[in-house]
Design a protein around this motif. Structure first.
Motif, PDB file in Angstrom:
ATOM      1  N   ALA A 298      73.455  30.919  22.609  1.00 18.11           N
ATOM      2  CA  ALA A 298      72.368  31.357  22.165  1.00 18.11           C
ATOM      3  C   ALA A 298      72.780  32.859  21.470  1.00 18.11           C
TER       4      ALA A 298
ATOM      5  N   ASN B 105      72.589  36.609  20.220  1.00 14.77           N
ATOM      6  CA  ASN B 105      72.431  37.826  20.791  1.00 14.77           C
ATOM      7  C   ASN B 105      71.109  38.536  20.250  1.00 14.77           C
TER       8      ASN B 105
ATOM      9  N   THR C 110      68.073  37.288  20.304  1.00 16.79           N
ATOM     10  CA  THR C 110      67.126  36.208  20.154  1.00 16.79           C
ATOM     11  C   THR C 110      66.302  35.430  21.433  1.00 16.79           C
ATOM     12  N   SER C 111      65.477  34.639  21.495  1.00 14.87           N
ATOM     13  CA  SER C 111      64.903  34.010  22.475  1.00 14.87           C
ATOM     14  C   SER C 111      65.548  32.525  22.536  1.00 14.87           C
ATOM     15  N   THR C 112      65.690  32.133  23.653  1.00 14.30           N
ATOM     16  CA  THR C 112      66.133  30.879  23.804  1.00 14.30           C
ATOM     17  C   THR C 112      65.682  30.199  24.957  1.00 14.30           C
TER      18      THR C 112
ATOM     19  N   ARG D 275      64.019  35.885  26.907  1.00 12.69           N
ATOM     20  CA  ARG D 275      63.505  36.658  25.760  1.00 12.69           C
ATOM     21  C   ARG D 275      64.739  37.730  25.461  1.00 12.69           C
ATOM     22  N   ASN D 276      65.164  38.014  24.195  1.00  9.96           N
ATOM     23  CA  ASN D 276      66.055  39.095  23.919  1.00  9.96           C
ATOM     24  C   ASN D 276      67.441  39.071  24.554  1.00  9.96           C
TER      25      ASN D 276
ATOM     26  N   SER E  75      76.361  35.407  16.089  1.00  6.40           N
ATOM     27  CA  SER E  75      75.678  34.538  14.993  1.00  6.40           C
ATOM     28  C   SER E  75      75.749  32.969  15.413  1.00  6.40           C
TER      29      SER E  75
END
Length: 247
Positions: free
Chosen positions: A40, A42, A44-46, A115-116, A149
């Motif tokens: 995932a 950093n 972002t949502s996964t 989230r986040n 990334s």
């Protein structure tokens, strides 16, 4: 020795029959399935996917789901989410207001969304599911890696998908333009050439020649009309002169 083994097996069979006859439920194993590893980015949502398999009928009231987290290199676990008829979020800790229920119990889906995502989420997430009386089985464990990334492989796949879509659109566009061009050319041939039983009687060069002749005739018609008008005027003048002489 053989006699003892037979007696032992016979005794186990009798115990099993006794349990069934007494109404004690036969406990089967329930299994939760997750990916072994997931990446995932950093911030972002996964979605952490977890599905389960059970031999018992599934209902929203019979199934419970427990998600926990064990930080990388540590042994203690932290609560992430608990589900029993509805999702119950933690009110404190690392995952407070950072988790959403993303599953569907009736479809045997116990997934959640983070989230986040933070670097502190590096570690192992465990999905445990029970479906009474199916309460014993195997939990699913997923190791999450948080990166800055997307990996090269994911970028490559995304670029290939976008490039393939653009190439397909270009091929379709070229095909449409080509078909339109030939249709228009065929219509011009049929317009300038007589046809018999659906087949044209002249070639493209002849159709072009006929078209040029029509254009030439179109431009010559006004000149012809002007010449005729001039002759008419000259005739009227001659008539007038003749009248004057007679007088």
């Amino acid at each position: 020795m053989l006699k003892i083994a037979v007696h032992g097996s016979h005794r186990q069979l009798l115990v099993l029959i006794g349990l069934v006859a007494s109404g004690v439920p036969w406990v089967r194993g329930i299994t939760a399935y997750t990916s072994s590893e997931q990446e995932a980015v950093n911030g972002t949502s996964t979605r952490l996917k977890c599905t389960f398999q059970t031999s018992e009928p599934v209902s929203s009231s019979s199934v419970t789901v427990t998600w926990t987290f064990r930080p990388q290199g540590q042994s203690h676990e932290e609560s992430v989410l608990y589900y029993n008829e509805k999702p119950i979020m933690v009110d404190s800790g690392l995952f407070h207001k950072q988790v959403e229920w993303a599953g569907d119990i009736m479809r045997k889906d116990a997934s959640i969304t983070l989230r986040n995502v933070k670097f502190s989420y590096n570690g192992t997430f465990t999905c445990r599911v029970t479906n009474a009386p199916d309460v014993h089985g195997r939990a699913g464990e997923l190791r999450l890696r948080v990166v800055t990334s997307a990996s090269v492989s994911e970028i490559t796949i995304l670029a290939a998908a976008i490039g393939g879509g653009i190439l397909l659109m270009l091929i379709i566009l070229i095909a449409v333009v080509t078909v339109k061009h030939y249709q228009r050319k065929h219509e011009d041939i049929e317009e300038h050439c007589p046809s018999e039983k659906g087949s044209t009687m002249c070639q493209v060069e002849e159709a072009t020649h006929l078209h040029v002749m029509e254009e030439k005739a179109h431009f010559e018609r006004p000149a012809s009309r002007a010449s005729a008008s001039s002759l008419k005027d000259e005739g009227e003048k001659l008539c007038d002169n003749s009248v004057v002489v007679l007088d």
